[in-house]
Structures are given as structure tokens and as C-alpha cells.
Design an enzyme around this catalytic site. Structure first.
Site: not given
Ligand code: IVH
Length: 698
Positions: A36-37, A84, A114, A137, A236, A424, A442
Site C-alpha cells: 500500500e505504501y 531498492l 538472495e 542508514r 551483502y 464510548c 469519545c
Molecule cells: S542490496 C543499493 N540485498 O532492503 C541497495 N538489500 O528495500 C543495495 N535488504 O536498503 C541493497 N536484504 O536494507 C540488498 N539481500 C539484500 C537485502 C537488502 C535486505 C534491504 C536493504 C535495502 C533495502 C531495500
């Protein structure tokens, strides 16, 4: 749609998106599912594309959500920490693969697949083999420094194993002095359940889900406690750094090679990794991961698909928000069918009455669900949800389950519609539906449920963060009539608290210390604590930056408010309405009367940390004269005494200072005559704020 309507819709969507980001990142909750977001973000992006010129650099379509927290220092990222692009079905995956193939002019491509960890992103730097910095982040450009907390995670070694340099391509000679690994921190499900069981046994509130628990844990100030929680991490991404922590050229042929080096460095990497050429293989791996997701000891909310080759990643590049070489594939919300036994009513801190579905317990996405939100009456009527119905419930991401629809074909005739409540359920007073609102409220300001909600909000982590004031103590205080609002908390006395059932001197000490700390909270947190409708933590920060104290805020016109970034006419009206309304005005006055300083920090935090026995008032003798605008005489006296000072009735050479309010008379003259220090109300308030009372305001 004309340009003007589009402009209004864009403003509305931006505010709505910011509100949900605030809930997600700062309050660790969510009202809507990820899907939804994303739909909100997409609608905004579509409008911004259709009406060029209405897009802005700070639009949520161009920024990533911020999880910044004023309690931690922040530092810049070596390279922006991006998000992403999301996708929800295989058609969107196919469209992504086509886009990539078109840009690179080849479809002979290797992808990696992955798990997408449902945790909290973390960036960790090591220099000369030693842990140097860990950042959240944040807003993608800067993150909060949480190095100590991160160092408690087993997968974040304080010192790398000897010979770590040999892990890099080209061997030790080619290894960098510093590098950064990025990954996702999470709490294993078993640990999460054990943690909640222990919290429940100790009478603490249980944590909503592992992701929220992880986010909260990383932002805990007590590092030992972080260690006890037992967080984990999977990395990752690996970035080489130069001497100034700038990214250095990358020696990896592709993502698989990058993960292999992370593993060789001794850093944890998710063991599930598949490679795919073409849609058929992608589809198979996505299905496999979907089928296995509930066998894992951690939560995943999808898969991440990446173009493996580094060269091609670079050719594809990134937008301001996300790389073009990667795609998140989000699992569909899972559904289950069950019977709606009854509808109960929940009264929130603003008086809004929310219908809640009590369900026959059913297994959904790995957990047993027995309650779901029905949002509001309009929604319930729209879906025609009745007691006794067979309903479909869904759980998307980390959101509380909700009732999606009714299987009307299974009705037997005995189902009953649930009428809007006219009274209420908590206090029995008549309810009201305010103009232009869907919510039934209420409106009794003394309703115990509303009071409890307000107190919990005031004491909450982003507000006054009052340690020692859990949900149960709030209920106990209300039941016994000890408090009716936040200000009363500061009048609670040690003896009385210690005698409460299940309390004792230690709990009383803890609460009073928590209350003393609350007085020192940043101005923005105090604004948030007031519970102004529509004002989340980020709006509170904006207000705190513009207005230095409550008096400035009380003087602000709706236009002045509406000019501020992220505050539109709706929020401005809500703020004004609150300050002008009886409840808001009373709350402000009551907080003043207990010396709760509603203004920007007047003194450096070091001075603010002073406690009883060390501050300005400790051991001194004070005289009060005239009327103080913000405080009654007795509240001022209590505030001085709480800080270790004495209040007497007449001025002498031994008097430390005279606090002179309006229309001060003879005592002020006497002080001048004897050369005794004179404090006007502002100076007095500043000293109060600077010292805190160390005891919670007796
Ligand atoms: S790669 C440039 N790999 O999902 C961004 N992100 O919705 C590269 N996340 O900010 C991210 N699992 O915090 C990557 N296997 C994975 C991940 C992953 C979880 C998180 C990550 C990212 C967010 C994006």
C-alpha cells in the site's frame, strides 16, 4: 486532471507518505502494508511525471526515508545508502529484466537471487583490521553512529582474524587498509520469542515483531542490553575505502565474488544464493524461496534480484534512490480464512474508537492470528463486515493483520452488522463524529482510555522517554486517581509510589529518575510529547527548529505554520486547533505549573545532566516574590526544593537569590539593597531546566 488539482493531490500524497515514513522509521510501527505504501509512492511519481515542474528535490520520490535519532551523533556515509525498486509480481520482474536487457543490449545476463532480509540496514567500517565505525542508514546520506551497539553483534568482529588481507582479490598486497561492509541486522525468530516471553514474565510490553525489535534494540542506549538481545547480521555489500574513507575502485568481477570475499573476511553472508539466466530460472528461484521462507529462523519479506557483473552494474548505474541493476521482489501478503467471532472497540489517545476483529485463531504467515484491525466504521460498512462472517485476513510485511474481505457466499443468515457505537465503551459518554472525519470519537477528556493513551504517548520513547513508566503503571495510577494528565506525573511522591502494590523504593527511584530525565528531553521530543494531532516526530523537529519555545509557538499564525517545510494547511490547522482548544491550552499550563520547561535547550547538555546536590539550587536559600506567569508559587517552591534548595519568606544577606515575578514589591527592593542576586522568570526557568531535579519533581 488539471494542474491545480494535481498540485493539491501531490501535496497531500507527500504529506501522507512522510507520515507513513515517520511511523515506519521513527516509531517502528506501520498502519499500511509495504504494498500500500508503494502504491502511494507510485501514484505520486506518476503525477510528478505527468505534470513536469511539480516535482521537487525533496519529494519522497527522490529521497529515502529517514531513521535519524537525535540521541546519537551522525556521520556521513562513504557512498549514499540507497534503497531498492520494489516489485510484487512476476510481470514486474519480467519488465525489469527487459529494461536491463534493452539498456545493455544483451539478454545473456547472469542474475543473483538472495533473500530480502526484513531487518535494519547497517554499514560497518574496519580500518587496519579493527572495527572503526557503524552507521544506520539514516537519510541515506548520513547515518546515526551506533558503533558500540553494533560491536555486540556476533557477526561484527571488533578485530578481524589475522590474515584478513589475504581475503581480497590479488592477495594481501592488493588489500585496502579500510573497507566497509553493508548488510541487514535482524533478530532470529527463536531469540525474538524468548525475548518476548521474558518481557511478558517481567510485566513489560511485548515487542510487535522482529524488525521493530531490531530497530529498537540498535537504538538502545544501554550497550549491555543490546548485547543480551542477541542480534545477528548478514552482509551483502563490500566497499573498499581510501585513507579519507572515500570509496576506492572496486576489484570484484561481480556480486558473487563480492559475497565470497565478505565470507573470506569472516563476515556472515546469507547461505541462500542462487544464480539465474532468464525468466524461467528467476521464477523457479523466487518460488523456491517463497516456499522455504517459513522454515528459516528469521523473517524475509521477499527476494533481491541483482545483475551479477560489476561492469554491467556500473553501466546501468543508479537513480537518486535506487540502483537500476537490482530489484526487490516482495512476497504477496499471505491470506487465511477464518470466522469473525465478535467486534471489540478500542479507544485511542485522541478518543478515536477503532473496531477490532476478534477471530477464531488461524495460522497466518507462520504465526497464530486471533485479532485484526477493521480500521474504522466506514471501512467496515464498505466491506459489509458482520459478526459471525467468514472473512479473509491478510498480513503484509510487518503490519498487524487486517480483514480483507467477507466470503458472503458462506453466510448463514445469523450474521449481525455491528452498529457505530453511540456511547464510548470505556466511559459510557456519548460519542461524536466530527465534521469531515470518518472516525467515531469519545470526546470526554476524562475518559480513562483516552487518559491512558495520552500518558503512554507522553512517556513513549520518542516523546519523554520515561523509564519506569510502563503501560501497567499508567493504568494503576489512573485507577487510583493519582494522575489525570502528564503534569501530575511530576507531582508523584516517593513515599506514595513506594507503597503501591508491586512497587517499592527501587521502582519509585527508577520512575523519579526517569521523570527527572524527561525534563531534559530535547525541545522537539517535548513538542511531540504534547500529542498534537498530525504532529509526528519529524513535524515536531520542524516546529522545534522554527519556534524557540512554547510562547513563540502559541503566538504562531496558521500562515506562519503553513509556510514551514512538510507542514501544509491541514497540519497548521491541527496545530492551531490544539493550542487554541481547551485540552491543549490546559496541558501547556499544567506542564508549566510543574516547571516542565517547554522551550529549546537553554543550557548545554553537560550542565543539564546535573542532579540533586550539584546544581544551582542545591544548598541555597531562595525567596519568591510577585507572580510568575508560568508557574504557581507552590510549584516554584516544590521545584526549588526538589533541586535541594530551601524557600524562605524573607530576604536577608544569606539569601542566595530572589525570584521576582510580576508586581514584585518590598522583597525585591530589599534584595537590591542587600545586593542579593535577582532572577526574573526566564532566568529562573533556565536554572530549573539546567539542573533538573534528580528526583522527578517532588
Ligand atoms: S542490496 C543499493 N540485498 O532492503 C541497495 N538489500 O528495500 C543495495 N535488504 O536498503 C541493497 N536484504 O536494507 C540488498 N539481500 C539484500 C537485502 C537488502 C535486505 C534491504 C536493504 C535495502 C533495502 C531495500
Amino acid at each position: 486532471m488539471d494542474r491545480e488539482t494535481a498540485g493539491r493531490e501531490i501535496t497531500r500524497l507527500r504529506a501522507e507518505i512522510e507520515r507513513h515514513r515517520d511511523l515506519y522509521y521513527n516509531r517502528e510501527t506501520a498502519e499500511i502494508s509495504d504494498a500500500e505504501y508503494d502504491a502511494l509512492e507510485r501514484r505520486l511519481a506518476d503525477l510528478e511525471t505527468a505534470f513536469p515542474g511539480l516535482g521537487t528535490a525533496d519529494s519522497p520520490t527522490a529521497t529515502v526515508g529517514a531513521d535519524q535519532d537525535a540521541r546519537f551523533p551522525s556521520a556521513p556515509h562513504s557512498r549514499p545508502m540507497l534503497s531498492l525498486q520494489n516489485s510484487y509480481d512476476l510481470d514486474e520482474v519480467a519488465a525489469f529484466a527487459e529494461r536491463v536487457a534493452r539498456t545493455l543490449d544483451t539478454d545473456d545476463l547472469l542474475y543473483t537471487v538472495e533473500p530480502k532480509m526484513d531487518g535494519v540496514a547497517l554499514a560497518v567500517r574496519w580500518r587496519d583490521g579493527r572495527l572503526a565505525l557503524a552507521l544506520t542508514r539514516g537519510d541515506g546520506a548520513r547515518g546515526d553512529v551506533i558503533t558500540a551497539n553494533a560491536s555486540t553483534i556476533a557477526g561484527v568482529p571488533v578485530a578481524l582474524a589475522k590474515g584478513w588481507r589475504a581475503a581480497f582479490p590479488g592477495g594481501a598486497a592488493a588489500a585496502p587498509d579500510a573497507f566497509e561492509a553493508r548488510g541487514e541486522v535482524f533478530l532470529g525468530l527463536e531469540r525474538f520469542r524468548a525475548l518476548n516471553a521474558a518481557r511478558e514474565a517481567a510485566g513489560l510490553e511485548v515487542l510487535a515483531n522482529p524488525r521493530n525489535a531490531t530497530a529498537g534494540t540498535l537504538k538502545t542506549l544501554d550497550t549491555d542490553e543490546v548485547g543480551r538481545r542477541g542480534l545477528s547480521v548478514f552482509f551483502y555489500q563490500l566497499i573498499l575505502l581510501d585513507a579519507e574513507d572515500r570509496p576506492a575502485p572496486d576489484p570484484f568481477v561481480g556480486h558473487q565474488a563480492e559475497l565470497a570475499v565478505l565470507g573470506a573476511l569472516g563476515l556472515p553472508v546469507n547461505p541462500f544464493l542462487r544464480t539465474a539466466r532468464g525468466m524461467d530460472e528467476l521464477r523457479a528461484h523466487l518460488a523456491e524461496l517463497g516456499a522455504r521462507r517459513h522454515d528459516l529462523d528469521y523473517q524475509i519479506d521477499g527476494a533481491v534480484i541483482k545483475v551479477d557483473s560489476r561492469e554491467w552494474q556500473e553501466a546501468l548505474g543508479s537513480t537518486a534512490k535506487a540502483p537500476r541493476w537490482g530489484l526487490a521482489y516482495k512476497f504477496a501478503a499471505e491470506e487465511a480464512t477464518t470466522r469473525l467471532r465478535s467486534v471489540t472497540l478500542q479507544v485511542g489517545r485522541t478518543g478515536v474508537i477503532t473496531p477490532v476483529a476478534e477471530l477464531e485463531p488461524v495460522l497466518l504467515a507462520g504465526t497464530t492470528v486471533s485479532r485484526a484491525t477493521l480500521h474504522n466504521w466506514q471501512e467496515m460498512e464498505r466491506k459489509d463486515i458482520r459478526q459471525g462472517d467468514t472473512v479473509v485476513v491478510v498480513k503484509g510485511g510487518d503490519v498487524i493483520p487486517k480483514v480483507l474481505r467477507v466470503l458472503t457466499e458462506l453466510r448463514t443468515g445469523g450474521e449481525e452488522a455491528v452498529p457505530r457505537p453511540v456511547h464510548c465503551p470505556e466511559c459510557g459518554q456519548p460519542t461524536r463524529r466530527l465534521e469531515g472525519e470518518v472516525a467515531v470519537r469519545c470526546i470526554n477528556p476524562l475518559c480513562p482510555a483516552v487518559l491512558a493513551g495520552r500518558l503512554r504517548h507522553f512517556a513513549g520513547r520518542d516523546a519523554c522517554d520515561i523509564e519506569g513508566l510502563g503501560g501497567r503503571s499508567v493504568e494503576l495510577f489512573l485507577e487510583r486517581g493519582l494522575v489525570a494528565g502528564p503534569a501530575d506525573l511530576f507531582r508523584l511522591e516517593h513515599g506514595l509510589l513506594a507503597d503501591l502494590p508491586g512497587w517499592g523504593a527501587k521502582s519509585a527511584d527508577r520512575l523519579l529518575a526517569g521523570l527527572a530525565q524527561a525534563r531534559q528531553r530535547p525541545w522537539a521530543a517535548k513538542i511531540f510529547a504534547l500529542g498534537i494531532p498530525q504532529v509526528g516526530t519529524s513535524t515536531a523537529r520542524t516546529l522545534a527548529g522554527r519556534f524557540r519555545g512554547i510562547d513563540d509557538l502559541l503566538d504562531a499564525t496558521p500562515d506562519q505554520l503553513a509556510e514551514l517545510p512538510d507542514i501544509g494547511p491541514t497540519v497548521a490547522a491541527a496545530v492551531r486547533g490544539f493550542l487554541d482548544g481547551e485540552g491543549g491550552a490546559r496541558l501547556v499550563e499544567e506542564l508549566r505549573s510543574v516547571g516542565f520547561f517547554l522551550a529549546a535547550e537553554a543550557v548545554p547538555p553537560a550542565a543539564a545532566a546535573a542532579t540533586l546536590g550539584e546544581g544551582y539550587f542545591a544548598g541555597g536559600t531562595f525567596v519568591l516574590t510577585g507572580t510568575l506567569a508560568g508557574m504557581t508559587r507552590s510549584a516554584a517552591q516544590r521545584a526549588i526544593e526538589a533541586r535541594g534548595g530551601k524557600v524562605t519568606g524573607s530576604v536577608s544577606k544569606k539569601t542566595t537569590a530572589v525570584v521576582a515575578g510580576d508586581k514584585a514589591g518590598g522583597k525585591l527592593d530589599k534584595a537590591r539593597e542587600l545586593g542579593v542576586e535577582i532572577l526574573d522568570e526566564a532566568a529562573f526557568a533556565a536554572h530549573l531546566a539546567a539542573t533538573g531535579d534528580g528526583t522527578g519533581g517532588r
